[in-house]
Design a protein around this motif. Sequence first.
Motif, PDB file in Angstrom:
ATOM      1  N   ALA A 169      -3.807  -0.446  -3.399  1.00  0.00           N
ATOM      2  CA  ALA A 169      -3.580   0.439  -4.787  1.00  0.00           C
ATOM      3  C   ALA A 169      -4.616   1.399  -4.639  1.00  0.00           C
ATOM      4  O   ALA A 169      -4.784   2.158  -5.441  1.00  0.00           O
ATOM      5  N   ASP A 170      -6.090   0.730  -4.260  1.00  0.00           N
ATOM      6  CA  ASP A 170      -7.179   1.816  -4.482  1.00  0.00           C
ATOM      7  C   ASP A 170      -7.469   2.769  -3.080  1.00  0.00           C
ATOM      8  O   ASP A 170      -8.488   3.501  -2.961  1.00  0.00           O
ATOM      9  N   GLU A 171      -6.378   2.773  -2.525  1.00  0.00           N
ATOM     10  CA  GLU A 171      -6.388   3.618  -1.461  1.00  0.00           C
ATOM     11  C   GLU A 171      -7.356   3.677  -0.360  1.00  0.00           C
ATOM     12  O   GLU A 171      -7.952   4.640   0.127  1.00  0.00           O
ATOM     13  N   GLU A 172      -7.666   2.364   0.124  1.00  0.00           N
ATOM     14  CA  GLU A 172      -8.949   2.139   0.969  1.00  0.00           C
ATOM     15  C   GLU A 172      -8.199   2.250   2.298  1.00  0.00           C
ATOM     16  O   GLU A 172      -9.187   2.151   3.321  1.00  0.00           O
ATOM     17  N   PHE A 173      -7.153   2.478   2.631  1.00  0.00           N
ATOM     18  CA  PHE A 173      -6.567   2.138   4.007  1.00  0.00           C
ATOM     19  C   PHE A 173      -6.266   3.670   4.397  1.00  0.00           C
ATOM     20  O   PHE A 173      -5.728   4.361   3.529  1.00  0.00           O
ATOM     21  N   VAL A 174      -6.302   3.923   5.689  1.00  0.00           N
ATOM     22  CA  VAL A 174      -5.873   4.949   6.275  1.00  0.00           C
ATOM     23  C   VAL A 174      -4.404   4.686   6.680  1.00  0.00           C
ATOM     24  O   VAL A 174      -3.588   5.810   6.712  1.00  0.00           O
ATOM     25  N   GLU A 175      -4.019   3.480   6.957  1.00  0.00           N
ATOM     26  CA  GLU A 175      -2.777   3.194   7.422  1.00  0.00           C
ATOM     27  C   GLU A 175      -2.724   1.666   7.255  1.00  0.00           C
ATOM     28  O   GLU A 175      -3.615   0.966   7.444  1.00  0.00           O
ATOM     29  N   TRP A 176      -1.449   1.144   6.760  1.00  0.00           N
ATOM     30  CA  TRP A 176      -1.299  -0.351   6.883  1.00  0.00           C
ATOM     31  C   TRP A 176       0.135  -0.595   6.992  1.00  0.00           C
ATOM     32  O   TRP A 176       0.945   0.191   6.848  1.00  0.00           O
ATOM     33  N   GLU A 177       0.521  -1.833   7.713  1.00  0.00           N
ATOM     34  CA  GLU A 177       1.737  -2.129   8.021  1.00  0.00           C
ATOM     35  C   GLU A 177       1.953  -3.649   7.694  1.00  0.00           C
ATOM     36  O   GLU A 177       1.165  -4.373   8.120  1.00  0.00           O
ATOM     37  N   GLU A 178       3.212  -4.094   7.482  1.00  0.00           N
ATOM     38  CA  GLU A 178       3.745  -5.259   7.343  1.00  0.00           C
ATOM     39  C   GLU A 178       4.032  -5.600   8.965  1.00  0.00           C
ATOM     40  O   GLU A 178       5.428  -5.348   9.193  1.00  0.00           O
ATOM     41  N   VAL A 179       3.273  -5.776   9.930  1.00  0.00           N
ATOM     42  CA  VAL A 179       3.727  -6.071  11.190  1.00  0.00           C
ATOM     43  C   VAL A 179       4.673  -6.925  11.454  1.00  0.00           C
ATOM     44  O   VAL A 179       5.503  -6.868  12.275  1.00  0.00           O
ATOM     45  N   TYR A 180       4.334  -8.090  10.869  1.00  0.00           N
ATOM     46  CA  TYR A 180       5.330  -9.362  11.162  1.00  0.00           C
ATOM     47  C   TYR A 180       5.379  -9.789   9.395  1.00  0.00           C
ATOM     48  O   TYR A 180       4.765  -9.533   8.683  1.00  0.00           O
ATOM     49  N   GLU A 181       6.665 -10.446   9.511  1.00  0.00           N
ATOM     50  CA  GLU A 181       7.060 -10.845   8.013  1.00  0.00           C
ATOM     51  C   GLU A 181       5.935 -11.341   7.221  1.00  0.00           C
ATOM     52  O   GLU A 181       5.502 -12.331   7.712  1.00  0.00           O
ATOM     53  N   GLY A 182       5.820 -10.875   5.999  1.00  0.00           N
ATOM     54  CA  GLY A 182       4.706 -11.438   5.330  1.00  0.00           C
ATOM     55  C   GLY A 182       3.504 -11.222   5.767  1.00  0.00           C
ATOM     56  O   GLY A 182       2.326 -11.719   4.964  1.00  0.00           O
ATOM     57  N   GLN A 183       2.995 -10.785   6.824  1.00  0.00           N
ATOM     58  CA  GLN A 183       1.699 -10.595   7.471  1.00  0.00           C
ATOM     59  C   GLN A 183       1.480  -8.894   7.698  1.00  0.00           C
ATOM     60  O   GLN A 183       1.884  -8.026   8.154  1.00  0.00           O
ATOM     61  N   PHE A 184       0.228  -8.808   6.738  1.00  0.00           N
ATOM     62  CA  PHE A 184      -0.152  -7.321   6.679  1.00  0.00           C
ATOM     63  C   PHE A 184      -1.389  -7.147   7.481  1.00  0.00           C
ATOM     64  O   PHE A 184      -2.086  -7.967   7.589  1.00  0.00           O
ATOM     65  N   TYR A 185      -1.446  -5.651   8.044  1.00  0.00           N
ATOM     66  CA  TYR A 185      -2.325  -5.051   9.006  1.00  0.00           C
ATOM     67  C   TYR A 185      -2.811  -3.891   8.520  1.00  0.00           C
ATOM     68  O   TYR A 185      -1.955  -3.120   8.402  1.00  0.00           O
ATOM     69  N   GLY A 186      -4.185  -3.445   8.659  1.00  0.00           N
ATOM     70  CA  GLY A 186      -4.528  -2.097   8.012  1.00  0.00           C
ATOM     71  C   GLY A 186      -5.806  -1.621   8.270  1.00  0.00           C
ATOM     72  O   GLY A 186      -6.680  -2.513   8.765  1.00  0.00           O
ATOM     73  N   THR A 187      -5.898  -0.451   8.354  1.00  0.00           N
ATOM     74  CA  THR A 187      -7.207   0.171   9.058  1.00  0.00           C
ATOM     75  C   THR A 187      -7.890   0.761   7.723  1.00  0.00           C
ATOM     76  O   THR A 187      -7.377   1.425   6.956  1.00  0.00           O
TER      77      THR A 187
END
Length: 197
Positions: free
Chosen positions: A73-91
Amino acid sequence: MQQLEKAQPAQPKLIALTAPSGAGKTTIARHLLKTYDELAFSVSATTRDRREHETDGKDYYFLTKEVFEQKIADEEFVEWEEVYEGQFYGTLKSEIKRILDEGKYVIFDIDVRGATSIKEVYGNEAKVIFIKPPSPEVLFERLRKRKTETKKSLEKRIARARRELTYEDKFDAILVNDELEVALNDAENLIKTTLNL
Ligand code: 5GP
């Protein structure tokens, strides 16, 4: 007469290693970090549980789902993905800034969709290397040999890897990981020429 300035190709500052699950990108990333002091690892944020051997702030920033969502929400990520179900990863943008401010090149270990986003945002400043198994069959066999998978999660990983293999043409370089020693050497050379080290 008007002089047209020739666009200089930007020197990459960011190297993203991406691959289908099981193609060996983490091993290659670790090797490159050991070989070149000029590189620093972009520590991603994730909501998945920490594994026993992992350290918070070194392997990942382990966040709760709530904190992760707040950062989205605060736009702190360059990118993020839900790589696996329910598991989020981001830069995190702050992570890239931290490394560039140190005068180092950033190296990412990131899934194929994340790598696509990095390329979109950074263009020629990012070099995305797609690590490829010698054949899809070899990759599926490697995944089967990982004893950590249940039958269901293995099927999911194989389906996912099949999809990820189709991304190969989108990136800047392809590195085939057949014999590990050869792949590590190829990766070293690729980084050396890309970054003029
Ligand atoms: P693992 O849970 O095994 O550490 O990582 C799972 C997958 O998430 C790997 O393919 C890894 O490259 C990817 N990944 C790690 N960090 C990030 C990130 O910041 N963004 C994206 N999109 N994928 C990531």
